[in-house]
Design a protein around this motif. Structure first.
Motif: not given
Length: 519
Positions: A432-435, A445-455, A504-510
């Protein structure tokens, strides 16, 4: 040490002493107020309990509905439902009456002119029949009203305006301990002219203003904090304007978008309206409200001097902004009370650690002697925390400060040489995306994001470091142990494709497009 650390800073202790009178006990409910603070607590039955000068007043304000079949009282009816539709402190309470709903929308606003703020209740008649509305003022639990009086559209309790309606009342009822307000109103004995004031030596006086409300119309009444004499509908803004105002205020706050629907901004609103405390001040600073944190530290609230000292140290640690300590936010600047705060903080290891972290502040305030004395305590072992406060993450939430602390602790933790991002990543967050934007930390001051490419997660980050305060050495190391133990970086801005989380395997996601940048 306490005296020398505050050399040249005059102590003004009044602003941090705890209030001597706690007032009548407050009910459970939602705090309603403006950006300047809480005005009332509203329970699940839409009863408004004004806070007065920070404690409960002696009275509460309710409303009863007279329909074509009987009178309805929200406090005892089964068909009463309450929701908070959005982030702002606005409540919607519905009561079923005669085949429809009476809808009470409750908010707080500043009145035009100089009459001060008020809690506003708008009652909309969504039933198919006209009704009578009785706006009630009576003693709250533990409170007293010794005198009630009618003054035009206002009902006064002990000389203060307790409620103001937006139209001329049709009937009036005032009682002392020998009368029953419910019987007076529902029995048809309310007078059609304003009665003389009623006094009650034991504090059981009560009153009602009765106003007709036709089908598909609305009325407003206000519970003022000041001497409101004008029509509430004319001088108090509509709820839409209030909601927009809160949204505008929140534009400068840190933002978090994570799975499971954590609503950081709603918790921040509740934090602004919460009772002042060390924990409240720390979270205000962490989430972008530095001035509000400084004001909180100047407010009178119960708690130990050590708590206040550690919170002051954390405010400096998270902001490195000396102007927060020199601006006259509430009376004297916070810096002018540092002597008293330091003395009250004691001399235990936590207090010494907090005082050592203030060396840079004393230097910025032009007190090199205090700075050197504070720096001499730096040999005290420093805790691996995101602040000098001994602030173990709460296990169970006791309010908005705990909610925000637990969320921040899940997102970022201080280490001996930098920051760990996403130490604890729940299974529900995988794939899942995190921002995160604008979260204050001890290194900037911190900012970050997580995007997924498959696993595999892609981490994008941006750290705006604090200006050099003379105490920071070495590069800031960023890690993401909850995603990839092998990753680390000393770059302030960057992006990296991490390894798939081990075991740990993430669920299928686009899959999202490759590349891009954090913004």
């Amino acid at each position: 040490m306490a005296g020398s650390a505050g050399a040249g800073l005059r102590s003004r202790l009044a602003f941090w002493r705890a209030p001597s009178d706690s007032g009548p006990p407050l009910p459970a409910g939602t705090r309603i107020g403006t950006w300047d603070g809480s005005l009332a607590v509203v329970d699940q039955r839409a009863t408004v309990r004004p806070l007065g000068d920070g404690h409960g007043t002696g009275w509460q304000v309710e409303w009863w509905i007279g329909a074509d079949d009987r009178w309805y009282q929200p406090a005892v009816e089964a068909a009463v439902r309450q929701v908070r539709p959005g982030t702002a402190p606005v409540l919607e309470t519905r009561m079923r009456v005669s085949g429809g709903d009476i809808v009470a929308t409750t908010w707080a606003a500043q009145a035009d002119g100089s009459t001060g703020p008020a809690v506003v209740v708008e009652l909309a008649n969504e039933t198919p029949v006209p009704v009578a509305v009785a706006v009630i003022v009576r003693a709250a639990a533990g409170g007293r009203i010794r005198r009630v009086a009618v003054e035009g559209r206002r009902l006064l309790a002990d000389g203060a305006p307790a409620v103001v309606v937006d139209r001329d009342p049709g009937r009036f009822a005032l009682v002392d301990a020998g009368g029953d307000l419910w019987d007076e109103v529902t029995g048809g004995r309310a007078a059609d002219r304003a009665p003389d004031p009623v006094r009650c030596r034991i504090g059981a006086a009560a009153g009602a203003l009765v106003v007709p409300l036709t089908h598909r119309t609305a009325l407003r009444f206000a519970v003022p904090a000041g001497d409101l004499v004008d029509n509430p509908s004319a001088v108090l803004p509509a709820v839409e304007r209030v909601v927009a105002g809160w949204s505008s205020r929140l534009e400068v706050a840190a933002t978090v978008d994570v799975p499971e629907g954590a609503d950081a901004h709603r918790a921040l609103v509740d934090l602004v309206l919460a009772e002042p405390s060390a924990a409240v001040a720390v979270e205000l600073a962490r989430w972008g409200f530095e001035e509000e944190a400084a004001r909180c530290l100047q407010a009178g609230w119960p708690g130990s001097g050590a708590d206040r000292l550690r919170a002051v140290a954390t405010l400096w640690d998270l902001t490195r902004d000396p102007t927060l300590f020199t601006r006259p936010l509430v009376g004297a600047p916070l810096a002018e009370g540092l002597d008293g705060i330091i003395r009250a903080g004691g001399d235990d290891p936590d207090a010494r650690r907090a005082l050592a972290s203030l060396a840079g502040l004393f230097e910025a305030l032009g007190d090199p002697t205090a700075a050197a004395d504070a720096a001499s305590l730096s040999e005290t072992p420093v805790m691996v925390e995101d602040s000098p406060v001994r602030d173990d993450p709460p296990r169970v939430s006791a309010g908005p400060a705990d909610d925000l602390r637990m969320l921040a602790d899940r997102l970022v933790r201080r280490t001996s040489d930098g920051l760990d991002l996403l130490v604890d990543v729940p299974d529900a967050w995988l794939g899942q995306p995190i921002e995160v934007h604008g979260l204050a930390t001890a290194v900037g001051r911190l900012g970050f994001a997580v995007r997924w490419h498959g696993e595999r997660p892609a981490l994008l980050w941006e750290l705006e470091p604090h200006p050099d305060s003379g105490g920071d050495t070495g590069p800031v190391v960023l890690r993401a142990p909850g995603l990839d133990n092998a990753f680390s970086s000393t770059e302030a801005t960057g992006e990296a494709l991490l390894a798939a989380p081990a075991g740990r395997v993430p669920p299928p996601t686009a899959n999202l497009p490759e590349g891009g940048s954090f913004s």
